[in-house]
Design an enzyme around this catalytic site. Structure first.
Site, short mmCIF file in Angstrom:
data_model
loop_
_atom_site.label_atom_id
_atom_site.label_comp_id
_atom_site.label_asym_id
_atom_site.label_seq_id
_atom_site.Cartn_x
_atom_site.Cartn_y
_atom_site.Cartn_z
N HIS A 198 0.82 -1.21 0.04
CA HIS A 198 -0.07 -0.08 -0.05
C HIS A 198 0.87 1.21 0.09
CE1 HIS A 198 -3.60 -2.64 0.90
NE2 HIS A 198 -4.03 -1.73 0.06
N ARG A 305 -10.11 4.84 -1.67
CA ARG A 305 -9.57 3.89 -0.43
C ARG A 305 -9.84 4.73 1.05
NH1 ARG A 305 -5.49 2.32 -4.09
NH2 ARG A 305 -5.18 -0.08 -4.20
N ARG A 343 -15.26 3.07 -1.14
CA ARG A 343 -15.26 1.67 -0.61
C ARG A 343 -15.14 1.96 0.82
NH1 ARG A 343 -9.61 -1.44 -1.48
NH2 ARG A 343 -8.60 -0.21 -0.20
N GLU A 444 -12.12 -9.82 -4.29
CA GLU A 444 -10.46 -10.20 -3.65
C GLU A 444 -10.18 -11.27 -2.98
OE1 GLU A 444 -9.33 -6.36 -2.15
OE2 GLU A 444 -11.10 -6.02 -0.99
N ASN A 467 -4.83 -7.02 -6.54
CA ASN A 467 -3.92 -7.26 -5.66
C ASN A 467 -3.94 -8.39 -4.64
OD1 ASN A 467 -3.35 -4.79 -6.91
ND2 ASN A 467 -3.95 -3.20 -5.57
N ASP A 468 -5.11 -8.21 -4.00
CA ASP A 468 -5.34 -9.30 -2.98
C ASP A 468 -5.78 -10.55 -3.62
OD1 ASP A 468 -4.83 -8.13 -0.66
OD2 ASP A 468 -6.65 -6.82 -0.88
N ARG A 478 1.59 -9.94 -0.49
CA ARG A 478 1.84 -9.06 -1.53
C ARG A 478 3.11 -8.15 -1.19
NH1 ARG A 478 -3.87 -5.78 -1.25
NH2 ARG A 478 -2.57 -3.73 -1.77
N CYS A 515 -9.90 -2.82 -10.28
CA CYS A 515 -9.46 -1.77 -9.66
C CYS A 515 -8.05 -2.04 -8.91
CB CYS A 515 -10.21 -1.29 -8.68
SG CYS A 515 -10.69 -2.28 -7.10
C1 PEP Z 1 -6.83 -4.76 -4.48
O1 PEP Z 1 -6.99 -5.53 -3.56
O2 PEP Z 1 -6.64 -5.08 -5.55
C2 PEP Z 1 -7.35 -3.48 -3.94
C3 PEP Z 1 -7.67 -2.75 -5.06
O3 PEP Z 1 -7.53 -2.97 -2.72
P1 PEP Z 1 -6.33 -2.71 -1.98
O4 PEP Z 1 -4.99 -2.45 -2.84
O5 PEP Z 1 -6.52 -1.18 -1.25
O6 PEP Z 1 -6.10 -3.73 -0.90
MG MG Z 2 -7.89 -5.13 -1.55
#
Ligand code: PEP
Ligand code: MG
Length: 598
Positions: A198, A305, A343, A444, A467-468, A478, A515
């Site tokens: 992040h 976010r 979100r 996710e 991402n998740d 990650r 996203c």
């Molecule tokens: C993701 O997990 O892809 C996402 C967009 O949320 P974050 O990166 O804030 O966990």
């Molecule tokens: Mg996420």
């Protein structure tokens, strides 16, 4: 150190945020503030008490200084929070109890203070009164400062240095980047981390060049060393000689020209060569990014976010404060075709709220722990404040709401029950909101993807957080640089899962946005579109390059690419197909023709 007398050292990390920077190093070592616990002998008692008093005085001076700075830069209203912090320092109950604990336990003073402060934070955070609950955040913040001073640690900020510096850190938390002064931080380099951690996502949005996963770099450099950071290629050069600086200077000029031309071209419609419109929206963490989103011609926000609001102030913002922020975003993106997808809170994982001992107990596996919707459903009162704030903002523009980290229908149903309660409460008070505000689920977690058909019947849209999703599907942390090379968006399991989610969503006649960072990577954009993604949302600075590619490709080719990619047995083959597709389009004359970039 004189760069002319020292050898150039080139180290390779992971390219995390584009850009080139050169400057002196500020070394930032993060460590947690769990105080050591030990017995104090009778003859040491007076010294221990004096240490406590000194730490309280230093903390008071620090808070006064920050208050003056904030007053000067942001205004008196914003600075008022620090009055509350000063009051905590004067709280005789907190101080007195620490002294009593010290008398009875004979433990060192930081252990006693930590114990009493935690008790207070816990007690305040459970009170059913907004004003008093907010005091838990104040106590948390002040307690961290007092502990820092007792332990003789420097203030943990990325701004306490003179001039402009390249920050080289063992690790950087998202809250570090929130408080960071963009004008002073030339670039960020970290020992740990990966492209999707992040803190890196925030750096990319702020356009701060970053290289991560440069193992042990903090052990090889000292404060004041000269380094050159290449965030395009992931290279860090310690003690760069004149020749190297000259070469990189030219690279930087070429890159900047290219970026400028892409930005100019980004005002053109986001349409493929065969006429398919592709909706591109932006991911934001703060409302001061909205101008940048507009400059990139994004159609509003696809992922807000909101947890950064909580991290910015190290406390839970009130419903009213949140409402003002969400309303500002809704109004800003009020044009036709624009919208803001907010979100709900995704704290936890690598985003605990700083100093929030009471709310986030230590966990062995925070990414598998009390995060996002799980945390919200444990703290319903706090969650409902956010839901009401979002509902109220929906009266001022096209607002969509989505829940992060949904693992299955039970969580979604409970969240929707609470949302229904909030709607009823607002109706009863005659407060306006959009009765038809779309409510979506983030996909996710692999379990959510597997039950996408069930969730689709209960959701107005899906947003895939790659991402998740990739982290949990491939069991790759990650944020762990040692296994970052195994984090493969082109893994056949990822492709099959994405296809499944899109198919189930479309069967239920709902749209799918993507996203995660994959959506802002031009190499994977055609694949996502070919798999059927309806919208993409990414950090604003990435939009011009993605739009350029969209305008240089045909949707029919993207579909063929996805069909071919799904036949592959290895991630490397998928990546090769995607790279070839991307490179051909970027080099083709029609790309330039459609985007009028040359
Ligand atoms: C993701 O997990 O892809 C996402 C967009 O949320 P974050 O990166 O804030 O966990
Ligand atoms: Mg996420």
């Amino acid at each position: 150190m004189d760069a002319r007398n020292t050898p150039e050292i080139i180290v390779q990390g992971i390219a995390a945020s584009p850009g080139i920077a050169h400057g002196r190093v500020f070394r930032h070592i993060q460590s947690d503030l769990a105080p050591p616990s030990y017995q104090v002998r009778p003859e040491q008692r007076a010294g221990e008490q004096a240490r406590f008093e000194r730490a309280l005085v230093t903390t008071r001076q620090q808070i006064q200084r920050i208050k003056t700075e904030v007053e000067k830069n942001l205004g008196a209203d914003e600075a008022r929070i620090f009055d509350a912090h000063l009051l905590v320092l004067e709280d005789q109950a907190l101080i007195g109890e620490t002294e009593r604990e010290f008398e009875t336990s004979s433990k060192n003073i930081e252990t006693c203070f930590d114990k009493v402060a935690r008790r207070y934070i816990q007690a305040f955070s459970e009170i059913d009164d907004e004003y008093l609950r907010e005091r838990a955040g104040d106590i948390r913040d002040v307690a961290q400062r007092v502990l820092q001073n007792l332990l003789g640690r420097a203030e943990q900020t990325l701004n306490n240095f003179d001039g402009n510096r390249v920050v080289v850190a063992n690790d950087i938390s998202p809250s570090d980047t929130v408080g960071m002064d963009r004008n002073k931080v030339l670039a960020i380099v970290t020992d740990s981390g990966s492209r999707t951690s992040h803190a890196v996502i925030v750096a990319r949005t702020l356009r701060v060049p970053a290289v991560v996963g440069v193992r042990d770099l903090t052990k090889r450099i000292v404060d004041g060393d000269q380094v050159l950071v290449d965030g395009y290629e992931g290279t860090v050069i310690i003690n760069p000689p004149e020749q190297t600086l000259l070469r990189y200077g030219k690279i930087q000029v070429t890159r900047r020209n290219m970026e400028q031309r892409l930005l100019e071209a980004s005002s053109q419609p986001s349409v493929t060569l065969d006429g398919a419109e592709v909706m591109l929206r932006a991911n934001i963490e703060r409302t001061d990014e909205m101008e940048q989103v507009r400059a990139c011609s994004a159609k509003g926000v696809g992922l807000f976010r909101t947890e950064f609001l909580y991290m910015q102030g190290n406390r839970v913002p009130s419903e009213e404060e949140q409402y003002r922020v969400y309303k500002a975003a809704a109004e800003f993106f009020g044009n036709e075709n624009e919208s803001v997808t907010i979100r709900t809170l995704d704290l936890g994982g690598d985003k605990p709220m700083p100093g929030s001992q009471g709310l986030f107990p230590q966990e062995a596996n925070p990414f598998l722990g009390m995060r996002a919707i799980r945390f919200c459903l444990e703290h319903e009162h706090m969650f409902k404040e956010q839901l009401r704030a979002i509902l109220r903002a929906s009266a001022h523009g096209r607002v969509l709401l989505m829940y992060p980290m949904i693992s299955g229908p039970d969580e979604l149903d409970r969240a929707n029950e609470l949302l229904a309660e909030c709607r009823a409460e607002l109706r009863e008070k005659g407060v306006a909101f959009d009765e038809k505000m779309p409510v979506g689920s983030m996909i996710e977690i692999p379990s959510a993807a597997m039950v996408a058909d069930i969730l689709a019947r209960r959701s107005d849209f899906f947003s895939i957080g790659t991402n998740d999703l990739i982290q949990y599907l491939l069991a790759i942390d990650r944020g762990n640089e040692r296994i970052a090379h195994l984090y493969e968006p082109g893994h056949p399991a990822v492709l099959r899962m994405l296809r499944h989610v899109v198919e189930q969503a479309h069967k239920a006649k709902i749209k799918v946005s993507v996203c995660g960072e994959m959506a802002g990577d031009p190499r994977y954009v055609p694949l996502l579109l070919g798999l059927g993604a309806d919208e993409l949302s990414m950090a604003a600075p990435l939009i011009p390059a993605v739009k350029f590619l969209v305008r240089a490709m045909k949707m029919s080719d993207a579909k063929a690419l996805a069909t071919e990619a799904l036949k592959q047995d290895k991630a490397a083959k998928v990546a090769a197909l995607c790279n070839a597709f991307h490179n051909e389009r970027m080099a083709s004359p029609s790309a330039a023709g459609n985007s009028k970039i040359q």
